[in-house]
Design a protein around this motif. Structure first.
Motif, PDB file in Angstrom:
ATOM      1  N   GLU A  86       0.844  -1.199   0.000  1.00  0.00           N
ATOM      2  CA  GLU A  86       0.000   0.000   0.000  1.00  0.00           C
ATOM      3  C   GLU A  86       0.876   1.244   0.000  1.00  0.00           C
ATOM      4  OE1 GLU A  86      -3.718   1.798   2.692  1.00  0.00           O
ATOM      5  OE2 GLU A  86      -2.636  -0.010   3.309  1.00  0.00           O
ATOM      6  N   PHE A  87       0.473   2.248  -0.767  1.00  0.00           N
ATOM      7  CA  PHE A  87       1.124   3.552  -0.662  1.00  0.00           C
ATOM      8  C   PHE A  87       0.133   4.656  -0.965  1.00  0.00           C
ATOM      9  CE2 PHE A  87       2.567   2.205  -5.055  1.00  0.00           C
ATOM     10  CZ  PHE A  87       1.862   3.127  -5.794  1.00  0.00           C
ATOM     11  N   ASN A  88       0.424   5.812  -0.406  1.00  0.00           N
ATOM     12  CA  ASN A  88      -0.347   7.027  -0.669  1.00  0.00           C
ATOM     13  C   ASN A  88       0.644   8.157  -0.886  1.00  0.00           C
ATOM     14  OD1 ASN A  88      -1.766   9.674   0.678  1.00  0.00           O
ATOM     15  ND2 ASN A  88      -3.175   8.465  -0.550  1.00  0.00           N
ATOM     16  N   ILE A  89       0.566   8.821  -2.046  1.00  0.00           N
ATOM     17  CA  ILE A  89       1.574   9.799  -2.449  1.00  0.00           C
ATOM     18  C   ILE A  89       0.897  11.103  -2.865  1.00  0.00           C
ATOM     19  CG2 ILE A  89       3.608  10.168  -3.879  1.00  0.00           C
ATOM     20  CD1 ILE A  89       3.782   7.580  -2.283  1.00  0.00           C
ATOM     21  N   ASP A  90       1.470  12.235  -2.442  1.00  0.00           N
ATOM     22  CA  ASP A  90       0.977  13.565  -2.809  1.00  0.00           C
ATOM     23  C   ASP A  90       1.978  14.259  -3.723  1.00  0.00           C
ATOM     24  OD1 ASP A  90      -1.302  13.349  -1.104  1.00  0.00           O
ATOM     25  OD2 ASP A  90      -0.022  13.844   0.609  1.00  0.00           O
ATOM     26  N   MET A  91       1.514  15.314  -4.387  1.00  0.00           N
ATOM     27  CA  MET A  91       2.385  16.130  -5.214  1.00  0.00           C
ATOM     28  C   MET A  91       3.288  16.990  -4.327  1.00  0.00           C
ATOM     29  SD  MET A  91       1.763  15.715  -8.567  1.00  0.00           S
ATOM     30  CE  MET A  91       2.184  17.233  -9.442  1.00  0.00           C
ATOM     31  N   SER A  92       4.538  17.145  -4.749  1.00  0.00           N
ATOM     32  CA  SER A  92       5.451  18.036  -4.040  1.00  0.00           C
ATOM     33  C   SER A  92       5.494  19.419  -4.687  1.00  0.00           C
ATOM     34  CB  SER A  92       6.864  17.447  -4.025  1.00  0.00           C
ATOM     35  OG  SER A  92       7.366  17.304  -5.344  1.00  0.00           O
ATOM     36  N   ALA A  93       5.105  19.494  -5.965  1.00  0.00           N
ATOM     37  CA  ALA A  93       5.094  20.756  -6.703  1.00  0.00           C
ATOM     38  C   ALA A  93       4.277  20.557  -7.972  1.00  0.00           C
ATOM     39  CB  ALA A  93       6.517  21.199  -7.053  1.00  0.00           C
ATOM     40  N   ASP A  94       3.815  21.666  -8.546  1.00  0.00           N
ATOM     41  CA  ASP A  94       3.091  21.578  -9.812  1.00  0.00           C
ATOM     42  C   ASP A  94       3.981  20.942 -10.886  1.00  0.00           C
ATOM     43  OD1 ASP A  94       1.167  22.944  -8.429  1.00  0.00           O
ATOM     44  OD2 ASP A  94       1.316  24.800  -9.607  1.00  0.00           O
ATOM     45  N   GLN A  95       3.353  20.276 -11.851  1.00  0.00           N
ATOM     46  CA  GLN A  95       4.103  19.714 -12.979  1.00  0.00           C
ATOM     47  C   GLN A  95       3.329  19.942 -14.267  1.00  0.00           C
ATOM     48  OE1 GLN A  95       5.672  15.741 -12.496  1.00  0.00           O
ATOM     49  NE2 GLN A  95       5.932  15.430 -14.699  1.00  0.00           N
ATOM     50  N   THR A  96       4.003  20.496 -15.267  1.00  0.00           N
ATOM     51  CA  THR A  96       3.375  20.786 -16.559  1.00  0.00           C
ATOM     52  C   THR A  96       3.598  19.624 -17.523  1.00  0.00           C
ATOM     53  OG1 THR A  96       3.635  23.166 -16.293  1.00  0.00           O
ATOM     54  CG2 THR A  96       3.345  22.353 -18.541  1.00  0.00           C
ATOM     55  N   ILE A  97       2.526  19.227 -18.178  1.00  0.00           N
ATOM     56  CA  ILE A  97       2.560  18.168 -19.193  1.00  0.00           C
ATOM     57  C   ILE A  97       2.363  18.840 -20.551  1.00  0.00           C
ATOM     58  CG2 ILE A  97       1.512  16.009 -19.982  1.00  0.00           C
ATOM     59  CD1 ILE A  97       2.810  15.834 -17.214  1.00  0.00           C
ATOM     60  N   ASN A  98       3.304  18.654 -21.466  1.00  0.00           N
ATOM     61  CA  ASN A  98       3.249  19.395 -22.733  1.00  0.00           C
ATOM     62  C   ASN A  98       3.628  18.538 -23.931  1.00  0.00           C
ATOM     63  OD1 ASN A  98       5.948  19.055 -22.274  1.00  0.00           O
ATOM     64  ND2 ASN A  98       6.407  21.234 -22.001  1.00  0.00           N
ATOM     65  N   SER A  99       3.317  17.241 -23.876  1.00  0.00           N
ATOM     66  CA  SER A  99       3.687  16.353 -24.967  1.00  0.00           C
ATOM     67  C   SER A  99       2.642  15.260 -25.136  1.00  0.00           C
ATOM     68  CB  SER A  99       5.056  15.723 -24.689  1.00  0.00           C
ATOM     69  OG  SER A  99       5.371  14.750 -25.664  1.00  0.00           O
ATOM     70  N   THR A 100       2.493  14.798 -26.382  1.00  0.00           N
ATOM     71  CA  THR A 100       1.618  13.653 -26.642  1.00  0.00           C
ATOM     72  C   THR A 100       2.312  12.351 -26.249  1.00  0.00           C
ATOM     73  OG1 THR A 100       2.425  13.567 -28.923  1.00  0.00           O
ATOM     74  CG2 THR A 100       0.391  14.807 -28.520  1.00  0.00           C
ATOM     75  N   THR A 101       3.617  12.402 -26.012  1.00  0.00           N
ATOM     76  CA  THR A 101       4.340  11.246 -25.478  1.00  0.00           C
ATOM     77  C   THR A 101       4.106  11.172 -23.973  1.00  0.00           C
ATOM     78  OG1 THR A 101       6.067  11.452 -27.160  1.00  0.00           O
ATOM     79  CG2 THR A 101       6.600  10.178 -25.184  1.00  0.00           C
ATOM     80  N   PRO A 102       3.702  10.027 -23.438  1.00  0.00           N
ATOM     81  CA  PRO A 102       3.424   9.929 -22.002  1.00  0.00           C
ATOM     82  C   PRO A 102       4.606  10.385 -21.154  1.00  0.00           C
ATOM     83  CG  PRO A 102       2.646   7.966 -23.133  1.00  0.00           C
ATOM     84  CD  PRO A 102       3.426   8.747 -24.143  1.00  0.00           C
ATOM     85  N   GLN A 103       4.322  11.245 -20.163  1.00  0.00           N
ATOM     86  CA  GLN A 103       5.336  11.739 -19.244  1.00  0.00           C
ATOM     87  C   GLN A 103       5.036  11.231 -17.839  1.00  0.00           C
ATOM     88  OE1 GLN A 103       4.697  15.991 -21.164  1.00  0.00           O
ATOM     89  NE2 GLN A 103       6.442  16.077 -19.745  1.00  0.00           N
TER      90      GLN A 103
END
Length: 234
Positions: A86-103
């Motif tokens: 089991e794990f639960n994870i939060d964001m540490s900072a905003d992240q921008t997604i700008n590609s059709t290739t999975p990031q």
């Protein structure tokens, strides 16, 4: 020695017809049995008696979770008791997604709980084949309408999506500044030990971009808004 008898190579105590190599008709006492369980792992053996009193050994994790190496929920796989990964994870900072290739969502790296230590900056493995529940809850922001951005779990070993959500971005409230929309998925999936997985996202169009938010802001202040959770079911 007057109470010890031998019969066909078996030794009996208080019985004239021993049926096992050592057959004791009476209680057994050990004066130096330890109560220190620190060396008893989940693969250790436990001695049990059958209905006729014959002692047998059985792997400890086949009967009950007396000792565990990890903190977490105890589940039955049908053949043994184990601690569910089991794990639960939060964001540490905003992240921008700008590609059709999975990031890979690498900023999803603030670990609230990770009992198997198999999660690392958006990527993870499972410690055993099984069925797992995956929860993804994120808020994304963009300045324009997006055409079906995709957010989900990706099999990095085989380059395929395991599960995900790709609703159109329909947030309104003006054409300038960031507009936000929440994306949520709750899915049960079969995962394999040794396979590399990741929480990932992509745009539907090369001209689009969006940001996965760490926090949401309202009249009461800021609060964490994006997180992922995994837990083994069986």
């Amino acid at each position: 020695m007057g109470n010890a008898q031998t019969y066909n190579g078996n030794v009996g105590i208080n019985t004239e017809n021993p049926t096992q190599t050592l057959d004791i008709n009476g209680d057994v006492k050990g004066s130096k049995l330890t109560t220190n369980y620190s060396n008893l792992s989940s693969t250790g053996l436990v001695v049990m008696a059958t209905t006729d009193g014959t002692l047998k050994s059985i792997p400890k994790n086949k009967i009950s979770p007396l000792v565990t190496e990890n903190t977490g929920t105890i589940i039955s796989t049908g053949t043994e008791y184990v601690v569910a990964q089991e794990f639960n994870i939060d964001m540490s900072a905003d992240q921008t997604i700008n590609s059709t290739t999975p990031q890979v969502i690498t900023n999803m790296n603030t670990e609230a709980f990770d009992n198997m230590a198999l999660y690392n900056n958006g990527s993870f493995q499972v410690n055993a084949d099984g069925t797992y529940v995956i929860v993804i809850s994120v808020q994304i922001s963009a300045n324009t309408t997006l055409t079906n951005p995709f957010i989900g779990v990706r099999d990095l070993t085989n380059n395929t999506w395991i599960c995900g959500v790709n609703d159109s971005f329909t947030a309104s409230n003006g054409s300038t500044g960031s507009k936000t929309q929440n994306y949520f998925i709750y899915s049960g999936v079969d995962l394999k030990k040794g396979t590399n997985y990741a929480f990932a996202a992509r745009t539907a169009n090369s001209s689009e971009s969006f940001t996965i938010k760490k926090e949401a802001t309202d009249s009461s202040g800021n609060g964490l808004v994006s997180s992922v959770t995994l837990r083994r079911l069986k």
